[in-house]
Design an enzyme around this catalytic site. Structure first.
Site, short mmCIF file in Angstrom:
data_model
loop_
_atom_site.label_atom_id
_atom_site.label_comp_id
_atom_site.label_asym_id
_atom_site.label_seq_id
_atom_site.Cartn_x
_atom_site.Cartn_y
_atom_site.Cartn_z
N GLY A 7 35.61 43.71 32.81
CA GLY A 7 37.11 44.17 32.68
C GLY A 7 37.97 43.36 33.60
O GLY A 7 37.59 42.69 34.47
N GLN A 56 45.41 41.53 38.64
CA GLN A 56 44.21 40.75 39.10
C GLN A 56 44.49 39.20 38.61
O GLN A 56 43.85 38.28 39.10
CB GLN A 56 42.92 41.13 38.55
CG GLN A 56 42.43 42.30 39.07
CD GLN A 56 40.92 42.79 38.44
OE1 GLN A 56 40.89 43.22 37.38
NE2 GLN A 56 40.09 42.42 39.28
N CYS A 83 33.89 44.10 41.51
CA CYS A 83 35.12 43.68 41.06
C CYS A 83 35.41 42.22 41.06
O CYS A 83 35.06 41.59 42.23
CB CYS A 83 36.28 44.58 41.78
SG CYS A 83 38.07 44.34 41.34
N LEU A 84 36.25 41.73 40.34
CA LEU A 84 36.56 40.22 40.06
C LEU A 84 37.32 39.86 41.34
O LEU A 84 37.56 38.70 41.71
CB LEU A 84 36.89 39.81 38.92
CG LEU A 84 36.07 39.86 37.63
CD1 LEU A 84 36.89 39.39 36.36
CD2 LEU A 84 34.84 38.91 37.93
N HIS A 121 37.83 52.24 36.12
CA HIS A 121 37.90 51.19 37.17
C HIS A 121 39.23 50.32 36.80
O HIS A 121 39.91 50.07 37.61
CB HIS A 121 36.81 50.27 37.02
CG HIS A 121 36.93 49.08 38.13
ND1 HIS A 121 35.93 49.15 39.20
CD2 HIS A 121 37.59 47.98 37.88
CE1 HIS A 121 36.32 47.98 39.82
NE2 HIS A 121 37.29 47.21 39.21
N GLU A 122 39.48 49.91 35.61
CA GLU A 122 40.61 49.10 35.11
C GLU A 122 41.89 49.96 35.13
O GLU A 122 43.00 49.59 35.54
CB GLU A 122 40.59 48.59 33.74
CG GLU A 122 39.39 47.47 33.43
CD GLU A 122 39.23 46.64 34.67
OE1 GLU A 122 40.02 46.03 35.41
OE2 GLU A 122 38.07 46.28 35.29
N HIS A 149 43.18 50.30 38.63
CA HIS A 149 43.77 49.04 39.11
C HIS A 149 45.24 49.11 38.63
O HIS A 149 46.11 48.72 39.52
CB HIS A 149 43.38 47.76 38.22
CG HIS A 149 42.14 46.98 39.09
ND1 HIS A 149 42.47 46.43 40.28
CD2 HIS A 149 41.10 46.58 38.50
CE1 HIS A 149 41.35 45.90 40.66
NE2 HIS A 149 40.27 45.86 39.64
ZN LIG Z 1 38.42 45.45 39.64
#
Ligand SMILES: [Zn+2]
Length: 160
Positions: free
Chosen positions: A46, A51, A89-90, A131-132, A135
């Site tokens: 995701g 991000q 998480c990226l 999660h997304e 964000h």
């Molecule tokens: Zn994340």
């Protein structure tokens, strides 16, 4: 398409509430295409627009190849149950932790053309969606971690 640089914590944009998308134009389509390519390249499941430095309510999720979901202005309509699992998480390379979230969610969002759709998800997909969506509200998974996991422990999880 292009690979975009991923914004890492503690960049301020990651903690900001994103703006709603109002124009479903070519620019949005290009952003979605680039976000998808960036997520695949980074081996993520995701990616949210903040991000990649864009303060807009746009996210992509793909937990299995060929099942990409594009979410514009998503909202969680219903949630039910509970699950606990490991998340990363990226924007936080090499950081993993256990997070509890609802087991099942119903989400309403718009697609790249602006049409509304609803999706019901459970288990890992429900986790990825939440999660997304978090964000886009400036909420990071680290605020929900109950226990951090070392990479060694993570490898053991992978073997299970
Ligand atoms: Zn994340």
């Amino acid at each position: 398409m292009a690979i975009l640089p991923i914004v890492l914590f503690p960049e301020k944009i990651l903690k900001q509430k994103c703006d709603k998308v109002t124009s479903f134009d070519k620019k949005l389509a290009k952003l979605l295409n680039n976000m998808y390519e960036t997520m695949v390249e980074a081996d993520g499941v995701g990616l949210a627009a903040p991000q990649v430095g864009v303060k807009k309510q746009v996210a992509v999720v793909e937990i299995e190849e060929g099942s990409a979901i594009e979410l514009i202005n998503p909202e969680v309509l219903e949630m039910e149950g509970e699950q606990t699992g490991v998340e990363g998480c990226l924007s936080f390379p090499s950081l993993y932790g256990e997070v509890s979230r609802p087991y099942r969610v119903k989400v309403r969002a718009q697609d790249r053309k602006g049409s509304f759709f609803e999706i019901e998800a459970e288990d890992f997909l429900a986790r990825a969606l939440q999660h997304e969506i978090d964000h886009l509200q400036g909420v990071l998974f680290t605020s929900k971690v109950s226990r951090y996991i070392s990479e060694e422990e993570l490898e053991r999880f992978g073997e299970e």
